[in-house]
Design a protein around this motif. Structure first.
Motif, mmCIF file in Angstrom:
data_model
loop_
_atom_site.group_PDB
_atom_site.id
_atom_site.type_symbol
_atom_site.label_atom_id
_atom_site.label_comp_id
_atom_site.label_asym_id
_atom_site.label_seq_id
_atom_site.Cartn_x
_atom_site.Cartn_y
_atom_site.Cartn_z
ATOM 1 N N TYR A 1 19.365 -29.385 15.120
ATOM 2 C CA TYR A 1 20.810 -29.569 15.321
ATOM 3 C C TYR A 1 21.646 -29.170 14.108
ATOM 4 C CZ TYR A 1 19.731 -32.596 19.362
ATOM 5 O OH TYR A 1 19.299 -33.103 20.551
ATOM 6 N N ARG B 1 31.079 -37.917 11.620
ATOM 7 C CA ARG B 1 29.877 -38.419 10.956
ATOM 8 C C ARG B 1 28.746 -38.694 11.951
ATOM 9 N NH1 ARG B 1 30.193 -36.039 7.416
ATOM 10 N NH2 ARG B 1 28.004 -36.487 7.436
ATOM 11 N N LEU B 2 29.062 -38.647 13.241
ATOM 12 C CA LEU B 2 28.063 -38.989 14.267
ATOM 13 C C LEU B 2 27.012 -37.894 14.380
ATOM 14 C CD1 LEU B 2 27.322 -40.959 16.636
ATOM 15 C CD2 LEU B 2 28.752 -39.527 18.098
ATOM 16 N N PHE B 3 25.751 -38.301 14.402
ATOM 17 C CA PHE B 3 24.677 -37.339 14.610
ATOM 18 C C PHE B 3 24.604 -37.043 16.105
ATOM 19 C CE2 PHE B 3 20.260 -36.033 15.224
ATOM 20 C CZ PHE B 3 20.125 -35.089 14.233
ATOM 21 N N LYS C 1 20.189 -44.004 21.690
ATOM 22 C CA LYS C 1 19.719 -45.330 21.249
ATOM 23 C C LYS C 1 20.750 -46.408 21.574
ATOM 24 C CE LYS C 1 16.794 -48.025 19.042
ATOM 25 N NZ LYS C 1 17.462 -49.295 18.962
ATOM 26 N N ILE D 1 23.289 -36.861 6.112
ATOM 27 C CA ILE D 1 22.880 -37.599 7.304
ATOM 28 C C ILE D 1 21.838 -38.618 6.874
ATOM 29 C CG2 ILE D 1 21.510 -37.437 9.427
ATOM 30 C CD1 ILE D 1 22.651 -34.525 9.627
ATOM 31 N N LEU E 1 13.665 -33.102 14.353
ATOM 32 C CA LEU E 1 14.895 -33.467 15.064
ATOM 33 C C LEU E 1 16.112 -32.853 14.369
ATOM 34 C CD1 LEU E 1 16.290 -35.291 17.269
ATOM 35 C CD2 LEU E 1 16.399 -37.073 15.538
ATOM 36 N N ASP F 1 12.601 -37.997 21.645
ATOM 37 C CA ASP F 1 13.294 -38.732 20.595
ATOM 38 C C ASP F 1 14.637 -39.177 21.159
ATOM 39 O OD1 ASP F 1 11.399 -38.272 18.632
ATOM 40 O OD2 ASP F 1 12.418 -36.514 17.809
ATOM 41 N N PHE F 2 15.080 -40.354 20.760
ATOM 42 C CA PHE F 2 16.415 -40.820 21.114
ATOM 43 C C PHE F 2 17.323 -40.642 19.900
ATOM 44 C CE2 PHE F 2 16.194 -43.197 25.190
ATOM 45 C CZ PHE F 2 14.866 -42.923 25.477
ATOM 46 N N ALA F 3 18.341 -39.804 20.047
ATOM 47 C CA ALA F 3 19.340 -39.643 19.002
ATOM 48 C C ALA F 3 20.269 -40.867 19.043
ATOM 49 C CB ALA F 3 20.093 -38.339 19.228
ATOM 50 N N PRO F 4 21.173 -41.010 18.053
ATOM 51 C CA PRO F 4 21.975 -42.251 18.005
ATOM 52 C C PRO F 4 22.662 -42.626 19.321
ATOM 53 C CG PRO F 4 22.243 -41.053 15.966
ATOM 54 C CD PRO F 4 21.418 -40.171 16.860
ATOM 55 N N GLN G 1 22.502 -44.170 10.778
ATOM 56 C CA GLN G 1 22.579 -44.261 12.236
ATOM 57 C C GLN G 1 21.189 -44.486 12.828
ATOM 58 O OE1 GLN G 1 25.254 -41.204 14.026
ATOM 59 N NE2 GLN G 1 25.632 -40.597 11.915
ATOM 60 N N GLU G 2 21.122 -45.397 13.786
ATOM 61 C CA GLU G 2 19.820 -45.747 14.347
ATOM 62 C C GLU G 2 19.393 -44.751 15.421
ATOM 63 O OE1 GLU G 2 19.436 -49.737 15.842
ATOM 64 O OE2 GLU G 2 17.263 -49.598 15.986
ATOM 65 N N VAL G 3 18.157 -44.344 15.348
ATOM 66 C CA VAL G 3 17.554 -43.484 16.361
ATOM 67 C C VAL G 3 16.246 -44.130 16.823
ATOM 68 C CG1 VAL G 3 18.525 -41.374 15.370
ATOM 69 C CG2 VAL G 3 16.266 -42.137 14.625
ATOM 70 N N MET G 4 15.572 -43.507 17.761
ATOM 71 C CA MET G 4 14.233 -43.956 18.127
ATOM 72 C C MET G 4 13.378 -42.707 18.295
ATOM 73 S SD MET G 4 12.942 -46.480 21.184
ATOM 74 C CE MET G 4 13.120 -45.284 22.511
ATOM 75 N N LEU G 5 12.550 -42.450 17.308
ATOM 76 C CA LEU G 5 11.673 -41.283 17.372
ATOM 77 C C LEU G 5 10.447 -41.642 18.187
ATOM 78 C CD1 LEU G 5 11.981 -40.376 13.586
ATOM 79 C CD2 LEU G 5 13.212 -39.321 15.491
ATOM 80 N N SER G 6 9.856 -40.644 18.804
ATOM 81 C CA SER G 6 8.701 -40.935 19.660
ATOM 82 C C SER G 6 7.558 -41.486 18.819
ATOM 83 C CB SER G 6 8.260 -39.671 20.394
ATOM 84 O OG SER G 6 7.621 -38.784 19.504
ATOM 85 N N LEU H 1 19.304 -41.120 9.041
ATOM 86 C CA LEU H 1 18.848 -41.628 10.341
ATOM 87 C C LEU H 1 17.750 -42.667 10.113
ATOM 88 C CD1 LEU H 1 18.565 -38.242 12.291
ATOM 89 C CD2 LEU H 1 20.493 -39.845 12.269
ATOM 90 N N GLY I 1 23.049 -34.185 23.712
ATOM 91 C CA GLY I 1 22.384 -34.591 22.472
ATOM 92 C C GLY I 1 22.011 -36.059 22.447
ATOM 93 N N MET J 1 33.005 -45.721 15.173
ATOM 94 C CA MET J 1 32.289 -44.549 14.647
ATOM 95 C C MET J 1 33.174 -43.310 14.683
ATOM 96 S SD MET J 1 29.567 -42.883 13.542
ATOM 97 C CE MET J 1 28.059 -43.857 13.630
ATOM 98 N N TYR K 1 25.302 -33.485 18.582
ATOM 99 C CA TYR K 1 25.700 -32.086 18.708
ATOM 100 C C TYR K 1 25.444 -31.637 20.133
ATOM 101 C CZ TYR K 1 25.514 -32.929 13.777
ATOM 102 O OH TYR K 1 25.714 -33.497 12.552
ATOM 103 N N ILE L 1 19.153 -37.228 23.818
ATOM 104 C CA ILE L 1 17.710 -37.252 23.594
ATOM 105 C C ILE L 1 17.254 -35.833 23.268
ATOM 106 C CG2 ILE L 1 17.260 -39.206 25.129
ATOM 107 C CD1 ILE L 1 16.356 -37.125 27.261
ATOM 108 N N LYS L 2 16.073 -35.732 22.676
ATOM 109 C CA LYS L 2 15.498 -34.417 22.414
ATOM 110 C C LYS L 2 14.023 -34.458 22.783
ATOM 111 C CE LYS L 2 14.278 -31.204 18.806
ATOM 112 N NZ LYS L 2 12.843 -31.549 18.799
#
Lengths: 574, 574
Positions: A121, B5-7, B47, A130, A117, B41-44, A67-72, A132, B30, B1, B9, B32-33
């Motif tokens: 959770y 299985r989705l990240f 994103k 998982i 991250l 951070d952007f979670a799935p 699954q695609e995320v975007m970390l800072s 990511l 959930g 999806m 929470y 962003i964090k």
């Protein structure tokens, strides 16, 4: 896209510091522009290629279940303190402070971020596995940025991180990622090898690299001439050769070898096959907290593999030792051997020498060597003797799997997958409750692809002396319609019509409608590297256009009323 | 999806520092964090929303003829010295040094970068116009990052920069961008206004903002109740009201007003309509090179508009002046007026007071005001008297275009387009040769969209007390199929089948197959804000499923064998 509107201006001259084909052609083709050492702007054509690569990666990563995320990009320094990398990482990690004096780093990689991250959770094994990933900016303050996009400071990386309840599940994901990467690089039309690799600074228990084969590659890859064995020279193995020395000596004896310092000089002087000699390589090993002189012993016919040597002693880096430093440590340059070496000196002997006998080596005494030495003779060696695989595999050595000769080829690392285990989760106290309600650190894998680097790697593998030859799948445009003379109404009309028709078929097509000479347009076609050109020129009045294949340089005359179907068919086939 | 299985929470509790709905729901959902103040951070799920917005923007920008580039995030400090912004930009510009001591900045915006790119390729008017854009990372070291993605430090911005041969062509592109932006925000399903705006720190000759209407917006927007006039309060105009003071005084006279300091106190004490009084607002103006006390005079019924005030005197910023600072400057707090003000004090009078007569104002003397003052009486004022529009338009003021009452509403700035002219090209010596072979600086425009901010703005406009209500176009998933009880085989089978069928139609569908109670799933549906839920529950055995519309809260029972067609139809219509 019309070339007359495209922000793309080609250059005749290569910049002085550009030596590799990808660097030269990317700059000359106006794909990228240097902003500072190792930092580039991407012009529209460069951005399109980057997006093509990104799309292929995203599709296969999504298909794999990641699954695609975007970390800072800016990450807190404290996270890097948790793993100890805040200090260990060295100068490539750019540490910055914000206006309030809070400390951050520019992300060179994101293990710490992703662990932070996930630990916030994920509490139970039920939430695992998982994976990511992100396709995101990275910065590494390389000491010597070079070769354009091959070794930049600011770059785009695909980095994925997986979390598992045990090693077994990690192995499954690791294999899945290997298959996914193979699909990705195959789709890009690249010739590549998956090789065994060193885990380097990232840590962990196993890793594989994905190497795009290219003469200009910085990495040496060892491949078997027969079976599928392939490894980075940094970890490559070989079959141990057992040979018996025809010359037997009764006892170990010192021989006078005045001024004979190199293996060649000594062996020639004594009339001995260099295979039966021991070569000493002295290095200054750099550790976290100290520097130390270390001697590495390999066969006279071998060379030291520095990454193996570094790993053998757990050093951060190895530097050359000066003659002065060698002498200061109590060693006699040119005459160093394992027997009678000063007791304070750490040394490592190559595994292949473990049972070897009847050898020649330095006597640790000016102008003297020892003959008939055997390494079985343990009491001659110090207590600290350690054997490790530290010799570099060379062309002609034998495959460790099938015994056939090995070859050495050059490659560019474009992907690297790692089994990390709990190297990051443990120090960061990132745990989950297992089936029995017991807290365990996550078992992790990480998986990188050099996204912007792939642009350069693709070119290093696909070019000639005129310019780039893009694989169709990542080319910015697949068809370049060249209007021979924009003053000729029939040519313009025909080309415009073909352009619209191809666009409607979702074919990536460029219309070169510039008021330039035909020669300029063909040169740009070749430099920019589009797979096909359609030349709408003088012969159009006879109902003929020419199709050029950039890779084969084939020129095909096609009836103008058949060219659309011909191209559609050709693009489907190729 | 599959939700299992989705990240993702969800959290029951909002973080303490979250006060705006978007901040609360993005964290609770959930999406962003927080990593550090103003860095996320952007979670799935986050994103996916970001990509949806990015795709809409890219498509319309490409359609407009703009070309996508990727400028470096780390930009050389020297470029910022060329325009003088290296110093002027203030602390939001994070300046860093690499390992060799070279100075860089983290891009807060990229005028300098793009001018540097274009000047190196573009030499002739024939190559113009050009519009280059990117959707890329930005960093602004905000003093007070807040409201989650609304005012972050690290964020994603779409920034475009256009280059023209003259103002006329810039005007054409500026209008094209306005139309393009309208398409973009309409496609996102947002209620927005285009308003006249202040050009602020970017500079240039004209600008418009795009405001998403929301009660929680930080910006005040003035809109006409009748015509299409709309402006940010920072630049809003109004019709000047002309009223004659029924009380006539023969001469200007000082009156004793003991301890009457506020407008209310003075006017009540003297029995005068506050409309005929002058209010003094004292500020400490901060310039490049100095700080200075400045007095702004507006009508007693008006308030000072700080951005207007700042622009009126060309200050970088205005700060409150303490009573001590006011006294030190020679002023008498509570009794300040334009007549007889110390000659060293700079002051500005609101335009609406230009011809006003019969006014009450401070006498610059403790416990005294002046009655019957007229601002026509120029010789009573100092030489430095300047009139500017510095009063804030208020609810009920009259529209400058049609004269009908104005209203004030709240908005969130999500886009801003500027006519820059040669503000950047001139100092950077970025020129082209015009039709006559004369070198001229490029005439530029720039066009920004807050991409990550749009996520928050969309939520500020679209939410209720349960959670987010995504516009369909940017929702991470459009349909959420909720399995009421995963232990019931018929429910699972039906839901899985529907899930596959919707996926095949390219409908963004989530299957909530988690082993959770129905209540948990419905709560998550409402918090996460998907437009529709399909509830596959107990009634399935009677051939019924329920469709829920998140926005209207409508619940529709549909025959289970008709639900697929029903949904397809509904998604087409809505």
């Amino acid at each position: 896209m019309r070339f007359s509107r495209l922000f793309c201006y080609t250059l005749k001259e290569a910049p002085k510091d550009a030596v590799t084909p990808s660097h030269i052609y990317l700059i000359r083709g106006g794909y990228i522009k240097q902003v500072a050492a190792g930092i580039y702007d991407f012009a529209p054509l460069g951005k399109i290629v980057l997006d093509n690569i990104r799309d292929i990666i995203k599709k296969e990563m999504d298909n794999s279940g990641a699954q695609e995320v975007m970390l800072s990009f800016i990450t807190p320094y404290e996270l890097w303190e948790e793993t100890g990398r805040a200090k260990k990482y060295g100068d490539e990690l750019l540490r910055i402070e914000d206006r309030k004096g809070n400390k951050f780093v520019l992300s060179p990689t994101n293990e710490e971020s992703v662990v932070d991250l996930v630990r916030s959770y994920v509490k139970s094994y039920k939430q695992l596995p998982i994976n990511l990933y992100q396709i995101n900016l990275k910065f590494r303050d390389e000491a010597r940025p070079r070769f354009g996009l091959l070794r930049g400071r600011e770059f785009i990386m695909k980095d994925a991180y997986s979390f598992h309840k045990d090693e077994e599940d990690l192995d499954r994901e690791f294999n899945l990622m290997e298959e996914t990467y193979k699909k990705i690089f195959s789709k890009m039309g690249l010739d590549f090898r998956v090789v065994e690799a060193d885990s380097g600074a990232i840590g962990g228990s196993g890793s594989k690299e994905f190497m795009v084969l290219a003469n200009t590659g910085e990495d040496d890859i060892v491949v078997c001439s027969k079976c599928d064995y392939a490894a980075n020279i940094e970890v490559a193995k070989r079959k141990t050769i057992k040979k018996e020395n025809p010359i037997k000596t009764e006892t170990i004896e010192e021989v006078y070898t005045p001024n004979k310092k190199t293996i060649e000089e000594v062996c020639e002087f004594l009339g001995i096959d260099p295979f039966f000699s021991i070569k000493a390589v002295v290095k200054k090993a750099i550790f976290d907290d100290k520097e130390e002189i270390v001697v590495f012993f390999v066969r006279g016919t071998d060379t030291l593999e520095e990454t193996k040597a570094k790993n053998a002693i757990g050093a951060i880096d190895l530097a050359d030792a000066s003659e002065e430093e060698i002498k200061k440590a109590g060693l006699v340059p040119g005459f160093i051997g394992p027997f009678g070496i000063p007791s304070n000196i750490k040394y490592v002997i190559d595994d292949d020498l473990r049972m070897a006998e009847e050898l020649v080596c330095g006597a640790n005494k000016k102008d003297y060597h020892i003959k008939g030495a055997g390494l079985l003779d343990a009491n001659l060696l110090g207590n600290l003797t350690i054997y490790r695989d530290i010799a570099a595999v060379k062309e002609g050595d034998l495959c460790p799997k099938c015994g056939k000769p090995l070859k050495i080829t050059k490659g560019i690392e474009v992907g690297h997958i790692f089994k990390l285990g709990d190297v990051y989760s443990k120090p960061m106290n990132a745990t989950f409750l297992d089936e029995n309600g017991k807290a365990k650190p996550f078992i992790m894998g990480c998986y990188g692809i050099g996204v912007s680097r792939l642009i350069a790697a693709a070119i290093e593998q696909n070019h000639d002396d005129k310019g780039i030859i893009w694989p169709k799948e990542i080319a910015p445009f697949v068809v370049d319609i060249i209007i021979g003379d924009v003053k000729k109404e029939n040519q313009v009309k025909f080309a415009e019509n073909l352009y619209e028709k191809l666009k409607n078929e979702n074919i990536k097509v460029l219309l070169d409608d510039r008021k330039e000479r035909f020669g300029v347009k063909i040169n740009d076609f070749e430099l920019l590297g589009f797979p096909y050109a359609v030349i709408v020129g003088k012969k159009l009045k006879d109902g003929i256009v020419e199709i050029r294949d950039r890779r084969s340089d084939e020129k095909i005359e096609v009836k103008s009323n058949e060219v659309f179907d011909f191209l559609k068919e050709k693009l489907k086939k190729d």
